[in-house]
Enzyme design. Structure first.
Site, mmCIF file in Angstrom:
data_model
loop_
_atom_site.group_PDB
_atom_site.id
_atom_site.type_symbol
_atom_site.label_atom_id
_atom_site.label_comp_id
_atom_site.label_asym_id
_atom_site.label_seq_id
_atom_site.Cartn_x
_atom_site.Cartn_y
_atom_site.Cartn_z
ATOM 1 N N CYS A 451 0.833 -1.201 0.000
ATOM 2 C CA CYS A 451 0.000 0.000 0.000
ATOM 3 C C CYS A 451 0.872 1.257 0.000
ATOM 4 C CB CYS A 451 -0.943 0.022 1.208
ATOM 5 S SG CYS A 451 -0.101 0.092 2.799
ATOM 6 N N GLU A 497 -3.461 0.156 -3.316
ATOM 7 C CA GLU A 497 -2.666 -1.064 -3.202
ATOM 8 C C GLU A 497 -2.058 -1.356 -4.566
ATOM 9 O OE1 GLU A 497 -1.982 -2.981 -0.648
ATOM 10 O OE2 GLU A 497 -3.436 -2.425 0.903
#
Length: 504
Positions: A451, A497
């Site tokens: 992330c 992500e």
């Protein structure tokens, strides 16, 4: 002209027991927001109180301005900087951001000796690999299943304000602002935070704004699932309270949410955790405690909440990592499964596995699942989930990956091919984990989920693609970064992500 309620707020009477808004008039509907109804005027909290133990001084709160839309917009710009854009425009912004990350990564890889010659996978123009379009989140608003609310001085100067921060500690201009207007926070989370604030303002105990300045009440964590169940976790600094005094505070917060005004929140469970300072020499630094360091104490309700994901019933403990966007997590895990190419002839290594969802969701396709996770509660959840769903080809190990993985690979190597999936925290993978993966010949495919695909993740990628080097103990052949797939789990924010596929 101010209303009577706002006038009372100005003189601080809402801080006195018995004169709180919920004592004067019980809300007719627990779902209606409390914030913004009693605090629309300009006021400062002016009640003087006895300094708690360990607190250097009781300074009068500083008045910082009216509680108006300007504070709400400032907070939205900090927490959800893309909130003014349509979702289609947000996805374009995120795609360009991921593109720039891969462009910088390409430059770093080209600087490595001989690495540029090893990158043979198809590439997008100017990038080190193929970049796919951003996979959108199925849910755009109110998607968070976990929120952490801070306690500090609000724009009105009241130190018992529950919300999110505007400003920085470095500049000394922190202001705690109610987040009920943020697009990514569900109404249930805001409701629990609102009533926690009500409780704080009637409590005689001061908030703990900084550990070394005394005070007691700290953060609130709220977790919810798709079934509407709600877990709340109260963080408390006990200072020098006796066990009897501590018990009184636990009973007070418990009573408030069971029989008091907070009952409208309909909590499924309420936890209480005590935070301590571990090193007296660094007592000016705040610290976050794990369950192992300071156990979560269940005051009432169910010890876990459960979520349905990819056909599995998942158990979630208060300390366990679980993706904060449940619907988006399904898209993420499907992407990981497709890229991994796992089949009945492969062992899947799920490193930094959290509650084990990635491995468990792919268990029916793999020969065996081996999961490693630092948080003991999360491993217990993974084992429970496997047993409940009848999955028998999984093993989960508790501890640091750099300690467990090398020995685990030695015991499994040369038996069959392995696919590794890593989903590390912001600090990235420990170097010994990278070494173990590089030096294991059975691992031909690696899926890296990040992330924060820069900083430490960039370091990990370079280490994975670095030419063999005995001095660095990177003996296996390097990986090739072949594909990158962004998955949006965080609408309205800049975050995304990034799923990276490495092969060799």
């Amino acid at each position: 002209m101010y209303s009577l309620r706002c006038f009372l707020s100005r003189v601080g009477l809402f801080s006195k027991p018995g004169l709180l808004p919920w004592c004067a008039r019980k809300p007719s509907d627990g779902s209606q927001p409390f914030w913004g109804t009693a605090c629309k005027g300009n006021f400062s909290h002016g009640i003087s109180k006895k300094c708690p133990r360990g607190q250097k001084s009781c300074e009068k709160p500083t008045y910082l301005g009216p509680l108006d839309g300007s504070w709400q917009e400032r907070l939205a710009d900090v927490v959800t900087p893309l909130w003014r854009l349509s979702y289609e425009e947000q996805l374009k912004v995120k795609f360009e951001a991921q593109k720039k990350i891969l462009q910088r990564l390409e430059s770093s890889l080209q600087m490595l000796n001989r690495v540029s010659g090893t990158i043979t996978a198809p590439k997008s123009e100017g990038l080190c690999c193929l970049l796919h379009p951003v996979i959108p989140s199925p849910v755009i608003n109110g998607y968070r299943n976990k929120s952490t609310f801070s306690v500090n001085r609000g724009p009105d100067g009241n130190p018992k304000t529950v919300g999110y921060y505007v400003g920085t500690w470095r500049d000394g201009n922190i202001v705690c602002v109610h987040p009920n207007h943020l697009k990514n926070i569900p109404q249930k989370h805001n409701q629990v935070a609102q009533y926690y604030e009500v409780f704080l303002r009637q409590s005689p105990m001061e908030p703990c704004l900084l550990f070394h300045e005394g005070g007691y009440w700290r953060e609130l964590i709220v977790r919810t699932n798709n079934q509407g169940h709600t877990m709340a976790i109260i963080i408390f600094h006990p200072q020098e309270l006796s066990q009897e005094e501590l018990h009184i505070q636990k009973e007070a917060i418990k009573e408030f949410f069971i029989k008091g005004p907070g009952a409208v929140c309909d909590l499924t469970s309420l936890y209480f955790q005590e935070w301590y300072i571990w090193d007296s020499q660094t007592s000016n630094k705040m610290t976050r405690c794990s369950h192992q360091q300071s156990p979560y104490q269940l005051l009432f309700g169910e010890p876990h909440i459960f979520e349905d994901l990819l056909g599995l019933k998942i158990r979630i403990s208060p300390d366990a990592f679980f993706q904060i966007n449940t619907a988006g997590a399904e898209m993420l895990y499907r992407t990981v499964g497709e890229l991994s190419g796992v089949n009945s002839n492969t062992i899947l290594l799920d490193i930094c596995c959290g509650t084990g969802v990635i491995g468990l969701s792919l268990a029916r396709h793999a020969s065996q699942i081996l999961g490693i996770e630092l948080v003991e509660q999360a491993v217990e959840d993974a084992r429970w989930t496997a047993a409940f769903n009848g999955i028998t080809n999984c093993e989960f190990y508790t501890g640091r990956a750099e300690k467990i993985l090398p020995q685990l690979l030695k015991s499994k190597e040369d038996r069959q091919l392995m696919v590794a999936v890593v989903n590390p925290a912001h600090a990235g993978l420990h170097y010994q984990v990278v070494q173990a993966i590089r030096n294991c010949r059975a691992i031909r495919t690696l899926v890296f989920v990040s992330c924060k695909p820069h900083g430490e993740t960039t370091r990990n990628i370079i280490e994975l693609c670095y030419p063999p080097n005995s001095s660095k103990k990177l003996l296996g052949e390097p990986f090739v970064l072949s594909r990158a797939v962004p998955v949006d789990l965080f609408p309205h924010t800049l975050h995304c992500e990034l799923v990276l596929l490495f092969t060799r």
